[in-house]
Design a protein around this motif. Sequence first.
Motif, PDB file in Angstrom:
ATOM      1  N   VAL A 109       0.830  -1.207   0.000  1.00 35.25           N
ATOM      2  CA  VAL A 109       0.000   0.000   0.000  1.00 35.25           C
ATOM      3  C   VAL A 109       0.864   1.257   0.000  1.00 35.25           C
ATOM      4  O   VAL A 109       0.560   2.225  -0.702  1.00 35.25           O
ATOM      5  CB  VAL A 109      -0.973  -0.016   1.204  1.00 35.25           C
ATOM      6  N   SER A 110       1.949   1.240   0.752  1.00 33.35           N
ATOM      7  CA  SER A 110       2.805   2.433   0.794  1.00 33.35           C
ATOM      8  C   SER A 110       3.541   2.672  -0.525  1.00 33.35           C
ATOM      9  O   SER A 110       3.862   3.801  -0.865  1.00 33.35           O
ATOM     10  CB  SER A 110       3.797   2.343   1.954  1.00 33.35           C
ATOM     11  N   LEU A 111       3.796   1.590  -1.275  1.00 32.27           N
ATOM     12  CA  LEU A 111       4.498   1.740  -2.553  1.00 32.27           C
ATOM     13  C   LEU A 111       3.574   2.078  -3.717  1.00 32.27           C
ATOM     14  O   LEU A 111       4.041   2.488  -4.782  1.00 32.27           O
ATOM     15  CB  LEU A 111       5.255   0.452  -2.890  1.00 32.27           C
ATOM     16  N   PHE A 112       2.257   1.905  -3.530  1.00 34.29           N
ATOM     17  CA  PHE A 112       1.338   2.079  -4.656  1.00 34.29           C
ATOM     18  C   PHE A 112       1.445   3.440  -5.346  1.00 34.29           C
ATOM     19  O   PHE A 112       1.532   3.484  -6.580  1.00 34.29           O
ATOM     20  CB  PHE A 112      -0.113   1.831  -4.230  1.00 34.29           C
ATOM     21  N   PRO A 113       1.433   4.556  -4.621  1.00 31.33           N
ATOM     22  CA  PRO A 113       1.478   5.848  -5.341  1.00 31.33           C
ATOM     23  C   PRO A 113       2.707   5.991  -6.243  1.00 31.33           C
ATOM     24  O   PRO A 113       2.585   6.424  -7.389  1.00 31.33           O
ATOM     25  CB  PRO A 113       1.493   6.887  -4.213  1.00 31.33           C
ATOM     26  N   SER A 114       3.871   5.599  -5.733  1.00 31.38           N
ATOM     27  CA  SER A 114       5.074   5.751  -6.563  1.00 31.38           C
ATOM     28  C   SER A 114       5.085   4.750  -7.720  1.00 31.38           C
ATOM     29  O   SER A 114       5.511   5.084  -8.826  1.00 31.38           O
ATOM     30  CB  SER A 114       6.341   5.607  -5.711  1.00 31.38           C
ATOM     31  N   LEU A 115       4.596   3.526  -7.493  1.00 33.42           N
ATOM     32  CA  LEU A 115       4.522   2.538  -8.580  1.00 33.42           C
ATOM     33  C   LEU A 115       3.545   2.983  -9.666  1.00 33.42           C
ATOM     34  O   LEU A 115       3.834   2.870 -10.855  1.00 33.42           O
ATOM     35  CB  LEU A 115       4.103   1.174  -8.040  1.00 33.42           C
ATOM     36  N   ALA A 116       2.383   3.490  -9.252  1.00 35.00           N
ATOM     37  CA  ALA A 116       1.376   3.933 -10.221  1.00 35.00           C
ATOM     38  C   ALA A 116       1.878   5.133 -11.018  1.00 35.00           C
ATOM     39  O   ALA A 116       1.599   5.253 -12.214  1.00 35.00           O
ATOM     40  CB  ALA A 116       0.072   4.264  -9.512  1.00 35.00           C
ATOM     41  N   LYS A 117       2.618   6.010 -10.354  1.00 34.78           N
ATOM     42  CA  LYS A 117       3.149   7.182 -11.053  1.00 34.78           C
ATOM     43  C   LYS A 117       4.240   6.787 -12.051  1.00 34.78           C
ATOM     44  O   LYS A 117       4.272   7.286 -13.173  1.00 34.78           O
ATOM     45  CB  LYS A 117       3.704   8.171 -10.028  1.00 34.78           C
ATOM     46  N   LYS A 118       5.095   5.871 -11.645  1.00 28.32           N
ATOM     47  CA  LYS A 118       6.223   5.485 -12.492  1.00 28.32           C
ATOM     48  C   LYS A 118       5.816   4.534 -13.618  1.00 28.32           C
ATOM     49  O   LYS A 118       6.269   4.678 -14.749  1.00 28.32           O
ATOM     50  CB  LYS A 118       7.307   4.831 -11.636  1.00 28.32           C
ATOM     51  N   ASN A 125      -0.022  -1.062 -15.979  1.00 27.55           N
ATOM     52  CA  ASN A 125       1.169  -1.897 -15.865  1.00 27.55           C
ATOM     53  C   ASN A 125       1.331  -2.457 -14.454  1.00 27.55           C
ATOM     54  O   ASN A 125       1.803  -3.588 -14.284  1.00 27.55           O
ATOM     55  CB  ASN A 125       2.407  -1.121 -16.287  1.00 27.55           C
ATOM     56  N   VAL A 126       0.958  -1.676 -13.446  1.00 28.30           N
ATOM     57  CA  VAL A 126       0.987  -2.185 -12.065  1.00 28.30           C
ATOM     58  C   VAL A 126       0.025  -3.360 -11.945  1.00 28.30           C
ATOM     59  O   VAL A 126       0.347  -4.386 -11.336  1.00 28.30           O
ATOM     60  CB  VAL A 126       0.624  -1.071 -11.054  1.00 28.30           C
ATOM     61  N   PHE A 127      -1.137  -3.240 -12.563  1.00 25.63           N
ATOM     62  CA  PHE A 127      -2.131  -4.309 -12.530  1.00 25.63           C
ATOM     63  C   PHE A 127      -1.597  -5.569 -13.219  1.00 25.63           C
ATOM     64  O   PHE A 127      -1.663  -6.669 -12.672  1.00 25.63           O
ATOM     65  CB  PHE A 127      -3.425  -3.839 -13.199  1.00 25.63           C
ATOM     66  N   LEU A 146      -2.309  -3.952  -4.175  1.00 30.80           N
ATOM     67  CA  LEU A 146      -2.087  -3.144  -5.381  1.00 30.80           C
ATOM     68  C   LEU A 146      -3.242  -3.324  -6.363  1.00 30.80           C
ATOM     69  O   LEU A 146      -3.729  -2.349  -6.946  1.00 30.80           O
ATOM     70  CB  LEU A 146      -0.766  -3.524  -6.048  1.00 30.80           C
ATOM     71  N   ILE A 147      -3.677  -4.567  -6.535  1.00 31.81           N
ATOM     72  CA  ILE A 147      -4.803  -4.834  -7.440  1.00 31.81           C
ATOM     73  C   ILE A 147      -6.051  -4.135  -6.929  1.00 31.81           C
ATOM     74  O   ILE A 147      -6.781  -3.504  -7.694  1.00 31.81           O
ATOM     75  CB  ILE A 147      -5.020  -6.350  -7.592  1.00 31.81           C
ATOM     76  N   PHE A 148      -6.300  -4.229  -5.627  1.00 35.90           N
ATOM     77  CA  PHE A 148      -7.466  -3.559  -5.053  1.00 35.90           C
ATOM     78  C   PHE A 148      -7.411  -2.058  -5.308  1.00 35.90           C
ATOM     79  O   PHE A 148      -8.415  -1.446  -5.695  1.00 35.90           O
ATOM     80  CB  PHE A 148      -7.568  -3.837  -3.551  1.00 35.90           C
ATOM     81  N   LEU A 149      -6.251  -1.451  -5.108  1.00 41.75           N
ATOM     82  CA  LEU A 149      -6.131  -0.003  -5.305  1.00 41.75           C
ATOM     83  C   LEU A 149      -6.291   0.381  -6.772  1.00 41.75           C
ATOM     84  O   LEU A 149      -6.910   1.410  -7.079  1.00 41.75           O
ATOM     85  CB  LEU A 149      -4.805   0.501  -4.744  1.00 41.75           C
ATOM     86  N   VAL A 150      -5.757  -0.416  -7.683  1.00 45.28           N
ATOM     87  CA  VAL A 150      -5.934  -0.135  -9.108  1.00 45.28           C
ATOM     88  C   VAL A 150      -7.419  -0.194  -9.453  1.00 45.28           C
ATOM     89  O   VAL A 150      -7.945   0.697 -10.140  1.00 45.28           O
ATOM     90  CB  VAL A 150      -5.131  -1.123  -9.981  1.00 45.28           C
ATOM     91  N   VAL A 151      -8.102  -1.219  -8.973  1.00 45.09           N
ATOM     92  CA  VAL A 151      -9.540  -1.351  -9.252  1.00 45.09           C
ATOM     93  C   VAL A 151     -10.305  -0.185  -8.632  1.00 45.09           C
ATOM     94  O   VAL A 151     -11.190   0.396  -9.274  1.00 45.09           O
ATOM     95  CB  VAL A 151     -10.077  -2.707  -8.744  1.00 45.09           C
ATOM     96  N   LEU A 152      -9.954   0.195  -7.424  1.00 43.36           N
ATOM     97  CA  LEU A 152     -10.628   1.321  -6.764  1.00 43.36           C
ATOM     98  C   LEU A 152     -10.454   2.618  -7.553  1.00 43.36           C
ATOM     99  O   LEU A 152     -11.425   3.356  -7.778  1.00 43.36           O
ATOM    100  CB  LEU A 152     -10.091   1.487  -5.345  1.00 43.36           C
TER     101      LEU A 152
END
Length: 179
Positions: free
Chosen positions: A98-107, A112-114, A151-157
Amino acid sequence: MNDLRTVKINYSFIIGVGTKEVSSRLRENKEDTSFKRVLWFLAHNDQLMWLSFAYLLYGAGTYLTNTLMLYYFTYILGDPSKFSWLGIINIFIGLLSVSLFPSLAKKFHRRNVFILSISVMLLALVVFMLVDKSLPLVLLAGALFNLPQPLIFLVVLMTITDIVEYGQLKLGHLTSLIV
């Protein structure tokens, strides 16, 4: 157990005290939405329908796999108490994800994260098939399987927010479903 519920209720009360609802044009919609109407909007918002269907399949698959993990610890490894180790590992993995999601989604962008997250979960299933009775490898496979789930949950959200806006544009009406 009751103490935990009391703490949750107390924190909920603390958060709610002093919270004011903001007036906006979106909140002026006083129309009650029936379940039948929600199904109509779901059927007419093709993106929401397919995302819901895909997430339903994903949820069923992860639920089945997590249930089989307990079976694996109980009947193949012969020690269900070691299953709690996986739970402890997954707490830290979830916080990390969860803490890495914002930087992974931005980069890498959400898509691609999904894709990478689903790939890691599939890799974990392959590892599960090969581990036999090795506790470290079983824990590794379980950790790999659970690492991308937040990560999948956050992408879907995040995708749902885009889909709701798409539905509003396509159908001319903002609907919200309070669960």
